[in-house]
Scaffold this active site. Structure first.
Site, short mmCIF file in Angstrom:
data_model
loop_
_atom_site.label_atom_id
_atom_site.label_comp_id
_atom_site.label_asym_id
_atom_site.label_seq_id
_atom_site.Cartn_x
_atom_site.Cartn_y
_atom_site.Cartn_z
N ASP A 49 0.83 -1.20 0.00
CA ASP A 49 0.00 0.00 0.00
C ASP A 49 0.87 1.25 0.00
OD1 ASP A 49 -2.80 1.26 0.57
OD2 ASP A 49 -1.44 2.20 2.01
N TYR A 54 2.64 10.43 -0.41
CA TYR A 54 3.74 10.01 0.45
C TYR A 54 5.07 10.49 -0.13
CZ TYR A 54 0.30 6.80 2.56
OH TYR A 54 -0.81 6.26 3.17
N SER A 152 -10.63 5.85 2.11
CA SER A 152 -9.86 5.91 3.35
C SER A 152 -10.45 6.98 4.26
CB SER A 152 -8.39 6.22 3.07
OG SER A 152 -7.65 6.33 4.27
N SER A 206 -1.84 1.99 11.02
CA SER A 206 -1.40 2.29 12.38
C SER A 206 -1.86 1.24 13.40
CB SER A 206 -1.88 3.67 12.82
OG SER A 206 -1.19 4.12 13.97
N PRO A 207 -1.71 -0.06 13.11
CA PRO A 207 -2.13 -1.08 14.08
C PRO A 207 -1.32 -1.04 15.38
CG PRO A 207 -0.89 -2.10 12.30
CD PRO A 207 -1.17 -0.67 11.88
N GLY A 286 4.49 -0.80 8.63
CA GLY A 286 5.59 -0.08 8.00
C GLY A 286 6.87 -0.49 8.70
N GLN A 292 12.07 -5.45 11.64
CA GLN A 292 10.75 -5.04 12.09
C GLN A 292 9.66 -5.75 11.29
OE1 GLN A 292 11.33 -0.81 11.43
NE2 GLN A 292 11.51 -0.42 13.62
N GLU A 295 9.38 -9.33 12.59
CA GLU A 295 8.67 -9.42 13.87
C GLU A 295 7.16 -9.27 13.67
OE1 GLU A 295 8.22 -7.26 18.24
OE2 GLU A 295 9.57 -6.39 16.76
N ASN A 296 6.74 -8.27 12.93
CA ASN A 296 5.32 -7.96 12.85
C ASN A 296 4.52 -9.00 12.07
OD1 ASN A 296 5.56 -5.64 14.41
ND2 ASN A 296 5.91 -4.32 12.64
#
Length: 335
Positions: A49, A54, A152, A206-207, A286, A292, A295-296
């Site tokens: 996404d 951006y 959105s 933004s979880p 992100g 990172q 991990e996520n």
């Protein structure tokens, strides 16, 4: 990697999406950005996404470069239109037919693809008739430049109106992309029920609450060096309120035993939490470092027990924002 349908459409997406807001083209160097995308692909992420706004279009260019050697049919690439791009002149933003048509062409060129799987209205445009916007989206779909349409941060009423027009125009309106996490649940009262009724899925951003739900921000202590809260050009404004609330930060620290009980880090617990909502099709993560991503993505496919979910609610208590009125788009485009 868990694979889910996007709403009630036939489009399948990875439960974890990779997003490049605040990172690619701005916060991290290109080599690091490319490494993060490669790691996402390695971990089974197929959904990516971005948005034209951006880093003022640079993020799309970086993502296009990162995915250039991948099999296009094996990817789901999403982008968005609304916020100002380029010099930000009077027709460089919004959801007018002019801006949509010019923006989709620019996005495709930067992404290096003939089409995007999902083209999203990045906010609701109060200065353009909804009919004009949806008719332009219909032409984008019929020209083959986008396969599906989404939005959105639209309210439940806006989603209903847009979906009704999409049905008349016979185009697939399949998704909404809202902010959603343990601390920010404003979509639950109105947006989620409307979306479930219409077959629309949530692709949530933004979880981990911009890093607040990782537990790295400690009550009574300054933000860690190099964290987002210290980067005034990279999103600090989005979390200043959260990182200055010691009560909230204490509550987040109190979630650690629950995460350990589930065999998860706090960040994994946060991502797994949003994926428990059956209306959530995918959670956008992100990263500025490949580890990172690793991990996520471990949160995909995790099932949190009902009693654990209840304990999370008890700990966070009134720190949770639930007001559906917090879902808003600018009334006037004073950019």
């Amino acid at each position: 990697m868990e694979i889910r349908n996007l709403g009630k459409s036939g489009l399948k997406v990875s439960a974890i999406s990779y997003g490049n807001w605040l990172t690619h083209g701005s916060q991290v160097e290109e080599d690091a950005a490319l490494a993060c995308v490669r790691q996402a692909l390695e971990e089974g992420v197929t959904t990516f996404d971005t948005a034209d706004v951006y880093a003022n279009t640079k993020a799309e260019t970086v993502l296009g470069k990162a995915l250039a050697t991948e099999r296009r049919e094996g990817l789901e690439i999403f982008t968005k239109v609304y916020w100002p791009t380029g010099p930000g002149k009077h027709n460089d933003h919004g959801l007018s037919r002019k801006h949509i048509m010019e923006s989709i062409n620019g996005s495709l060129q930067r992404l290096g693809t003939d089409y995007v799987d999902l083209y999203q209205a990045h906010r609701y445009d109060h200065e353009t008739p909804l009919e004009e916007t949806m008719e332009a989206f219909a032409d984008v779909v019929r020209s083959g430049k986008a396969l599906y349409i989404g939005v959105s941060e639209w309210t439940a009423d806006q989603i209903r109106e847009g979906h009704a027009l999409a049905r008349e125009l016979r185009i697939p309106f399949v998704s909404n992309q809202p902010q959603y996490n343990m601390l920010w649940r404003v979509i639950e009262a109105e947006v989620v029920p409307a979306s479930e009724e219409l077959g629309i899925g949530q692709i949530v951003w933004s979880p981990i609450a911009q890093g607040v739900l990782t537990g790295k921000y400690q009550p009574g202590l300054p933000p860690p060096a190099g964290s987002r809260a210290t980067d005034q050009a990279g999103g600090a404004g989005f979390i200043n309120r959260l990182v200055s609330d010691d009560d909230l930060l204490t509550r987040v620290q109190n979630l650690k035993p629950l995460a350990e009980q589930a065999g998860l880090s706090l960040a994994q617990l946060a991502v797994a939490w949003v994926l428990q909502n059956p209306n959530v099709s995918s959670a956008i993560i992100g990263a500025s470092r490949p580890e990172q991503v690793t991990e996520n993505v471990k949160a995909a496919g995790v099932r949190l027990e009902d009693d654990l979910m209840a304990q999370i609610d008890d700990i966070l208590g009134d720190a949770v924002e639930r007001d559906p009125g917090k879902t808003v788009s600018p009334a006037k485009r004073d950019f």
